[in-house]
Write a protein that holds these residues in place. Structure first.
Motif, PDB file in Angstrom:
ATOM      1  N   GLY A 157       1.924   4.920  -7.252  1.00 32.04           N
ATOM      2  CA  GLY A 157       1.030   4.501  -8.079  1.00 32.04           C
ATOM      3  C   GLY A 157      -0.146   5.704  -8.511  1.00 32.04           C
ATOM      4  O   GLY A 157      -0.971   5.389  -9.086  1.00 32.04           O
ATOM      5  N   TYR A 207      -1.598   7.533  -6.522  1.00 33.17           N
ATOM      6  CA  TYR A 207      -2.940   7.620  -5.576  1.00 33.17           C
ATOM      7  C   TYR A 207      -2.989   8.796  -4.615  1.00 33.17           C
ATOM      8  O   TYR A 207      -3.679   9.261  -3.974  1.00 33.17           O
ATOM      9  N   MET A 238       2.139   1.687  -3.565  1.00 36.27           N
ATOM     10  CA  MET A 238       0.926   2.166  -4.482  1.00 36.27           C
ATOM     11  C   MET A 238       0.747   3.726  -3.894  1.00 36.27           C
ATOM     12  O   MET A 238       0.456   4.407  -5.031  1.00 36.27           O
ATOM     13  N   ARG A 239       0.508   3.991  -2.847  1.00 35.12           N
ATOM     14  CA  ARG A 239       0.324   5.423  -2.349  1.00 35.12           C
ATOM     15  C   ARG A 239       1.365   6.520  -2.978  1.00 35.12           C
ATOM     16  O   ARG A 239       1.202   7.748  -3.460  1.00 35.12           O
ATOM     17  N   THR A 281       0.658  -1.178   0.119  1.00 28.38           N
ATOM     18  CA  THR A 281      -0.094   0.020   0.183  1.00 28.38           C
ATOM     19  C   THR A 281       0.736   1.222  -0.064  1.00 28.38           C
ATOM     20  O   THR A 281       0.513   2.409  -0.613  1.00 28.38           O
TER      21      THR A 281
END
Length: 151
Positions: free
Chosen positions: A66, A68, A62-63, A59
């Protein structure tokens, strides 16, 4: 927007689980007995610690990279992000010896033999240091979230 929120929530829950699991593992290691129940508690907490660490890595990546959150440019130029990553590397380096030993414990218990618990107290101390480093990572994360910069 909902996916950003869910990802952030999962990341925060993973921090909470990681903190609880590594403290629980440390406590169980410090009270280590050779009975199957004691070893079972340690290995369960270690499983949760590993699962939460993997969730944090996924995560977090991703943060940060990615698309986000604020974007990789923000994170790569944020000193608190570098602090957070340094703390992560320290945790990973500290975790190598306990991880290898606990894998050996899993193998021993699956074969019906008692694991070598000689380093249990040392691994308890390492677990507690890792919990402290996790807390420092959370402090760095809150600074990053608020855009704190040091001149």
């Amino acid at each position: 927007m909902l996916s950003h929120w869910v990802l952030a929530a999962v990341h925060l829950f993973a921090f909470a689980l990681a903190f609880w699991a590594v403290l629980t593992r440390g406590r169980a290691l410090s009270q280590l007995s050779v009975d199957a129940g004691g070893v079972k508690r340690i290995l369960l907490a270690d499983n949760l610690w590993g699962l939460s660490a993997l969730t944090l890595l996924i995560t977090g990546a991703m943060r940060a990279f990615g698309g986000y959150e604020k974007g990789s440019d923000y994170y790569l130029h944020q000193p608190l992000f570098h602090l957070k990553m340094t703390l992560l590397v320290l945790i990973l380096l500290l975790e190598l010896a306990p991880m290898i030993t606990l894998i050996k414990w899993r193998i021993a218990t699956s074969r019906g033999t008692a694991p070598d618990i000689g380093l249990g107290k040392l691994y308890a101390r390492i677990s507690h240091v890792e919990a402290l480093l996790l807390m420092l990572m959370m402090v760095a994360a809150t600074g990053m979230a608020r855009g704190v910069v040091f001149a």
